[in-house]
Enzyme design. Structure first.
Site, short mmCIF file in Angstrom:
data_model
loop_
_atom_site.label_atom_id
_atom_site.label_comp_id
_atom_site.label_asym_id
_atom_site.label_seq_id
_atom_site.Cartn_x
_atom_site.Cartn_y
_atom_site.Cartn_z
N LYS A 213 1.12 -1.11 0.22
CA LYS A 213 -0.31 0.04 -0.09
C LYS A 213 1.04 1.47 0.30
O LYS A 213 0.24 2.44 -0.39
CB LYS A 213 -0.62 -0.01 0.97
N ASN B 74 -4.87 2.11 -1.17
CA ASN B 74 -5.12 0.87 -1.70
C ASN B 74 -6.71 0.43 -2.75
O ASN B 74 -7.05 -0.58 -3.01
CB ASN B 74 -6.92 0.34 -0.04
N ASP C 20 -9.96 2.96 2.89
CA ASP C 20 -9.77 1.68 3.87
C ASP C 20 -10.81 2.76 5.79
O ASP C 20 -11.36 2.08 5.57
CB ASP C 20 -8.40 1.35 4.61
N GLY D 166 -3.42 0.27 18.27
CA GLY D 166 -2.52 -0.35 17.28
C GLY D 166 -2.14 1.27 16.25
O GLY D 166 -2.98 2.09 16.38
N ALA D 167 -0.91 0.72 15.97
CA ALA D 167 -0.62 1.78 15.16
C ALA D 167 -0.28 1.35 13.75
O ALA D 167 1.32 2.21 13.07
CB ALA D 167 0.21 3.18 15.80
N THR E 212 4.62 -0.19 20.08
CA THR E 212 5.47 -0.10 20.17
C THR E 212 4.85 1.90 20.44
O THR E 212 4.89 2.45 19.28
CB THR E 212 5.97 0.25 18.44
P1 NAP Z 1 0.16 -2.99 9.94
O1 NAP Z 1 1.16 -2.15 9.73
O2 NAP Z 1 1.31 -4.55 10.45
O3 NAP Z 1 0.07 -2.87 11.99
C1 NAP Z 1 -0.36 -3.81 13.08
C2 NAP Z 1 -0.27 -3.20 14.39
O4 NAP Z 1 -0.65 -4.34 15.77
C3 NAP Z 1 0.39 -2.51 14.57
O5 NAP Z 1 0.09 -1.86 15.89
C4 NAP Z 1 1.79 -3.60 16.06
O6 NAP Z 1 2.34 -3.29 16.93
C5 NAP Z 1 0.63 -3.88 16.41
N1 NAP Z 1 0.26 -5.63 16.16
C6 NAP Z 1 0.97 -6.80 15.91
N2 NAP Z 1 1.20 -7.59 16.55
C7 NAP Z 1 1.63 -7.75 17.78
C8 NAP Z 1 1.69 -7.95 19.16
N3 NAP Z 1 1.94 -9.36 19.34
N4 NAP Z 1 1.53 -7.44 20.26
C9 NAP Z 1 1.56 -6.29 20.17
N5 NAP Z 1 0.95 -5.56 18.86
C10 NAP Z 1 0.74 -6.43 18.31
O7 NAP Z 1 -0.52 -3.91 9.83
P2 NAP Z 1 -2.41 -3.84 9.58
O8 NAP Z 1 -2.79 -3.44 7.88
O9 NAP Z 1 -2.39 -1.96 10.18
O10 NAP Z 1 -3.45 -4.30 10.02
C11 NAP Z 1 -3.91 -4.83 11.57
C12 NAP Z 1 -4.98 -5.80 10.82
O11 NAP Z 1 -6.07 -4.23 10.60
C13 NAP Z 1 -4.56 -6.61 10.63
O12 NAP Z 1 -5.61 -7.90 11.29
C14 NAP Z 1 -5.54 -6.61 9.02
O13 NAP Z 1 -6.26 -8.13 9.23
C15 NAP Z 1 -6.84 -5.85 9.65
N6 NAP Z 1 -6.99 -5.67 8.63
C16 NAP Z 1 -9.08 -5.70 8.52
C17 NAP Z 1 -9.21 -4.96 7.64
C18 NAP Z 1 -10.90 -4.14 7.13
O14 NAP Z 1 -11.91 -4.65 5.84
N7 NAP Z 1 -12.05 -5.14 8.30
C19 NAP Z 1 -9.04 -3.85 6.03
C20 NAP Z 1 -7.14 -3.49 6.80
C21 NAP Z 1 -7.00 -4.02 8.39
P3 NAP Z 1 3.78 -2.23 16.58
O15 NAP Z 1 3.53 -1.04 15.83
O16 NAP Z 1 4.29 -2.75 18.25
O17 NAP Z 1 4.49 -3.27 15.30
#
Ligand code: NAP
Length: 281
Positions: free
Chosen positions: A66, A87, A102, A127-128, A153
């Protein structure tokens, strides 16, 4: 000539996007097909050039491309620039324009659940990452009263404050412990992390011990449809919102960018829930 649309991501095998877009094209009587393309990170530039060369009508972009696609587009709309990710790509006669649906998709699903404006709401975002950037931007653009962000983080949470503040929204970043102790203060709690996503369905990002009954607890995750966080919220008297609505709304908004037509969102929801083996949205 059949119009071709695509999804650029890696991996893409799990995606429900081809299912709902192909169904929406058929329902609209359009001669169009949507295909998921598995694009390796080092092939992003070639894939975007391929959109022009093969005259694809439009694309969605998913994890992990993205941000990377932005370098190769001709124009990026303001909201996508603010979010820092694209996206949706529209091919306008060879000119590629990037959007991000999104955040808006999420906020529309939240508004449907709330049934009232967001203006006076105090919201906690867990989350961030990339999804949080879209959600925070869209919430701030909707003029929410106050945003609090907690993330493993903390520096990444601080970076999101800049987005909120640039949109004149009061915002602070706090630790998970602080968020848990102040939980009763929030009107809406949103999990944007991947904690609790299949196959790690026994994990939860936050303790809900101090949840006030009636609080909306929302998870962007839609697989499983009801995460551990949402189960606990329901048990404690919270109102819950899963990620299906966001997924469907972002897809519907992409469809509108490409075709100028509104697809049937309820039908899209039913298709997604059916393939996930769930019984409700
Ligand atoms: P990303 O950019 O990889 O971000 C992941 C986030 O989760 C970060 O804040 C990370 O913290 C945190 N995290 C991951 N594992 C962790 C752990 N074990 N302990 C604590 N914090 C943890 O991913 P993303 O693209 O934002 O996606 C996040 C979620 O949203 C996914 O489950 C995805 O399927 C969902 N999503 C859904 C839609 C929908 O249409 N419904 C659309 C987009 C995303 P750090 O910063 O500390 O690493």
């Amino acid at each position: 000539m059949t119009k071709v649309f695509g999804l650029l991501g890696h991996p893409v095998g799990h995606s429900k996007s081809p299912l709902i877009h192909n169904d929406a094209f058929s329902s609209a009587g359009m001669d169009a097909r949507y295909h998921a393309f598995d694009v390796k990170p080092e092939q992003v530039k070639a894939a975007v050039e391929g959109i022009r060369a093969l005259q694809l009508a439009g694309c969605n972009v998913t994890v992990p491309h993205k941000i990377a696609v932005m370098d190769f587009l001709d124009e990026i709309d303001d909201e996508a620039k603010q979010i820092g990710a694209v996206n949706t790509i529209v091919n306008q006669g060879g000119r590629l324009i990037g959007y991000n649906t999104d955040g808006r998709g999420y906020v529309e699903s939240l508004l449907e659940e709330l049934g009232e404006p967001l203006a006076d709401k105090n919201i906690l975002v867990i989350g961030a990452g990339g999804a949080a950037r879209g959600v925070v931007t869209a919430l701030a653009r909707h003029g929410v009263a106050r945003l609090t962000i907690t993330n493993r983080t903390l520096e990444k949470a601080n970076a999101l404050l800049d987005i909120a503040k640039s949109l004149n929204t009061e915002a602070e970043a706090i630790s998970r412990d602080d968020a848990e102790s102040k939980l009763g203060e929030y009107d809406v709690i949103i999990n944007t992390t991947s904690i609790g996503m299949s196959p790690n369905t026994d994990e939860s990002p936050l303790s809900l011990k101090k949840l006030a009954p009636g609080t909306i607890v929302s998870d962007l995750i839609y697989n499983p449809i009801e995460t551990k966080l949402l189960k606990e919220a329901a048990q404690r008297g919270g109102r819950t919102l899963n990620g299906v609505g966001m997924f469907v709304n972002q897809a519907a908004l992409s469809f509108e960018h490409w075709t100028g037509m509104k697809p049937n969102r309820q039908r899209m929801k039913e298709l997604v829930v059916e393939t996930l083996g769930g019984t409700s949205c």
